[in-house]
Design a protein around this motif. Sequence first.
Motif, PDB file in Angstrom:
ATOM      1  N   ASP A 732       0.859  -1.188   0.000  1.00 40.07           N
ATOM      2  CA  ASP A 732       0.000   0.000   0.000  1.00 40.07           C
ATOM      3  C   ASP A 732       0.894   1.235   0.000  1.00 40.07           C
ATOM      4  O   ASP A 732       1.602   1.493   0.975  1.00 40.07           O
ATOM      5  CB  ASP A 732      -0.886  -0.007   1.245  1.00 40.07           C
ATOM      6  N   ASN A 735       0.945   3.474   2.998  1.00 37.53           N
ATOM      7  CA  ASN A 735       1.545   2.970   4.232  1.00 37.53           C
ATOM      8  C   ASN A 735       2.713   2.056   3.881  1.00 37.53           C
ATOM      9  O   ASN A 735       2.680   0.840   4.119  1.00 37.53           O
ATOM     10  CB  ASN A 735       0.493   2.226   5.066  1.00 37.53           C
ATOM     11  N   THR A 737       6.367   0.125   3.732  1.00 39.22           N
ATOM     12  CA  THR A 737       7.277  -0.456   4.723  1.00 39.22           C
ATOM     13  C   THR A 737       8.380   0.545   5.029  1.00 39.22           C
ATOM     14  O   THR A 737       9.051   1.047   4.120  1.00 39.22           O
ATOM     15  CB  THR A 737       7.890  -1.756   4.184  1.00 39.22           C
ATOM     16  N   ARG A 759       4.872  -6.363  10.537  1.00 41.71           N
ATOM     17  CA  ARG A 759       3.921  -5.786   9.597  1.00 41.71           C
ATOM     18  C   ARG A 759       3.418  -6.858   8.628  1.00 41.71           C
ATOM     19  O   ARG A 759       4.153  -7.767   8.213  1.00 41.71           O
ATOM     20  CB  ARG A 759       4.573  -4.651   8.811  1.00 41.71           C
TER      21      ARG A 759
END
Length: 889
Positions: A732, A735, A737, A759
Amino acid sequence: MDMRVKGMIGALACWAAFGAFAEITVDDKIPAGNIVFEKTEGDVVYVHQDLRDTQGPWFYWAMRVKGAAGRTLTFKFTKSVAVGVRGPVVSVDRGKTYRFAAQKDATRNSFVYAFGKDADEVWFYECHPYLQKDWDAFLAQNADARGKTFTTGVLCKSRKGRDVPCARFGCIGKEPRFRVLMTSRHHCSETMATFALEGFCAAFFDNDEHGEWLRRNVEAMVVPFVDYDGAMDGDQGKNRRPHDHNRDYGAFVHPETKALADWVKKHADNRVDVAMDMHCPWLFGDHNEWLYCPMKNPKHYAPGGEAREKRFSELLQKLQTGGYRYSVDNDLAFGVGWNTDGNYQQGMPCTMWALKTFKPLVGRCWEIPFANANGAIMVPAMARQLGRDLAAVCEAFLEEEDAKRPGAFQNNVRVPMRDGVNLAADVYLPTNRPAEKIGCLLQFSPYQATRADKPWWAERAEEWGVATVSADCRGLCNAEGKFEPWDPLLPKDAYDLLEWISTRPWSNGRVVMVGGSYPGATQLACMRSGHPALVACAPSVVTFDPYSINYANGVLIPQFFKAWHSGLAGAESWAELERHPTRDAWWAVRSTLGDLKKSRGRAFYQAGWFDMLGVQTFESLRVMPKGSFLRIGPWSHGVDTFDNPEINYKDKGGFVTEDMEIEFLRSALAGRDSETAKAPGHIFMFVMGRNEWRYEKEWPLARTQWTKLHFDADKKLTWGAPARGADSFAYDPANPTPSRGGRIIHAGGQYDQTEIEKRADVMTYTGDVLEEDLEVTGPVRADLFVASTAAESDVAVKLVDVHPDGKAYNVVDGICRAKYAAGQPIRLQFQVDVTAYVFLKGHRVRVEIAGANSPHYAKSPNAATQTLLRGGPNGSCLVLPVIPAAKKN
């Protein structure tokens, strides 16, 4: 009732009684006004100065007279001497112009003035006034130079809450070669001092060689009104209790003097070469009707100070152009007249404080007369010319003194390039240089190489017996032209700079270079130029391939580099770089710094495992000239530099000394082989994990065992062939990493990745506990089979060391951007990074796979589901350069 009110009422009544003339008023309602009206008797007006908080008599006054047109009046001062040798200055146009208007029958406490028939309002001042509006008008005349030749500021708030102005003139954009502190108006009445101060500042705007020299070499720190309230309000401010402004230094009761001291301490780091405090003397008499300098008690001068003060005076006598006809003999020796220690019992004056605090070459107080100057009339124009003359004296004096310093220092020397552009350089010749010609230590830098305050590395010049030259890159600091990082012109500029050095009268034609980061890139440009003068260089933390530090397999690396690039070359230059994500023709002319086939000199190259500029370190070995040497440590952006990571090798033997580098350069200057040629290998590397330094002879190491580490089911890593399968994760862009450690300038090194691994957009594959140490030294490569739902997306890879306590620390990472056909896997083969790392027994090897490593690498704008294929002929793996353990005897 206030005395002034009583006097005004008396005056009106008196003139009304005579009836022949209109009523007159005498008041202080003018800028810096100061008068107390007492009474009138016929044509005689009695007044005195409003001493306010001045202790004892003093002479400043300023008054307005209205309603006296056509009359001739005598003004008598009843309480102290108040009239100078040429009488007051007068304005009949409400302060637009002033002139002396002395009458033959003027005395020291009276003057006569004939009012013109239209003189309804006349202003009288003891001296030519100088106020904030005059300072503002002077600055406004030179408004186009604001920010370039001068800058203004607020020193502090005055006692009455006003902004006290200060300013800097000349070399304001960088550290100056010389610094001058100039102050005036410690007392209200000393207006001629500020006219002279203005003239000094005006010299910085002159469009001639002297103005250019001042702008290039001198920063003048100026406070035109130290007692700001006194100057603006006409408050004489003499002998205040506990002391006035000019006896306040060291005690700092007044906010202006304290702020002045703090300004010099903070901005100038207490470095002042010349300090001049401008004053005015008594109204008349010996030493008060000529320009002079009161000399200080010899104990206040640094060694040689008295001789330097005399020389400064001699230069003014020689260079003066004004009509004041100054003579060295005018100066007032210490112990003569009022100039004794007794004059300073109330407190330390500005000049004495400057001598004590800064130990300048010269620290003096000038006494500038109000009216007579060695027989000439001292008017504002003459005072301003005195200021200009003092600027010329500073130039001559500072050049003389600079030539006396150890070694010969030339600042901002023009260095011509073949296209007509001039670079700039500082040159230092050591005091111990032999009669024969000498070698040169060169720095070629974009970081203000011609700093102007002191020579670059003079102590190294003295130690080695060589010249030092510090040169600005094209378009930066004092160099002409336009700067572009990795400019195709850089090798040509490098050749021309080396040619210029080798043809200097002092040069023996042998040059060595040092510098890290971009000053390392300029060394590579000098090597590539092929100029025979370069016999050795020591570039550190530098790239041989500019493309590789701006893009990683097509992914932009904006962290650090965007700010650096834009700051030096401008936002449009960076925008142009962003338009070239592939190795196209634009990069072809910029990515040739590694082409060193022409180089005549050897290189001592140093790099860090966690420095982004070192990503292509080992690839450069194949093009290094014979005799070159590589040292690579566990550093970030700089030799022995650590960014405070969670695993910090500065406590694990990662430090080195300069000894090897120095011997490498000095041996080249002497024309002999370096001691590094005798080493077991020409690579000296720090192996992390085992934390030891080791020599090697080649790269990759000849004993490397290229070993595939496969991705297996259940998120495991295996050395054998796994079963077929696939794992997916979602990416995404809103958002991505996050980055944590790695090859990042100023934030590099090893950090625990545990939180990142939690995550959902990160896949982790972990191997079994190691039964023996595993050394991975060389290039780590990825061979991945990936499918994506996006037409273009990224795959980020990270090799991780999992400690027995479960914490997972990054070792190397990389990223690759690719285009996809919907649902069709493609093969991605790319180098992740290089390392020398030992995974210790009891640890585990882990690999992270994600869609981003942001903000270190620019994130992909496309949301995607990524799928990694495992096992079979299309199975993904990392290829590790495994180094077998040494055989035990």
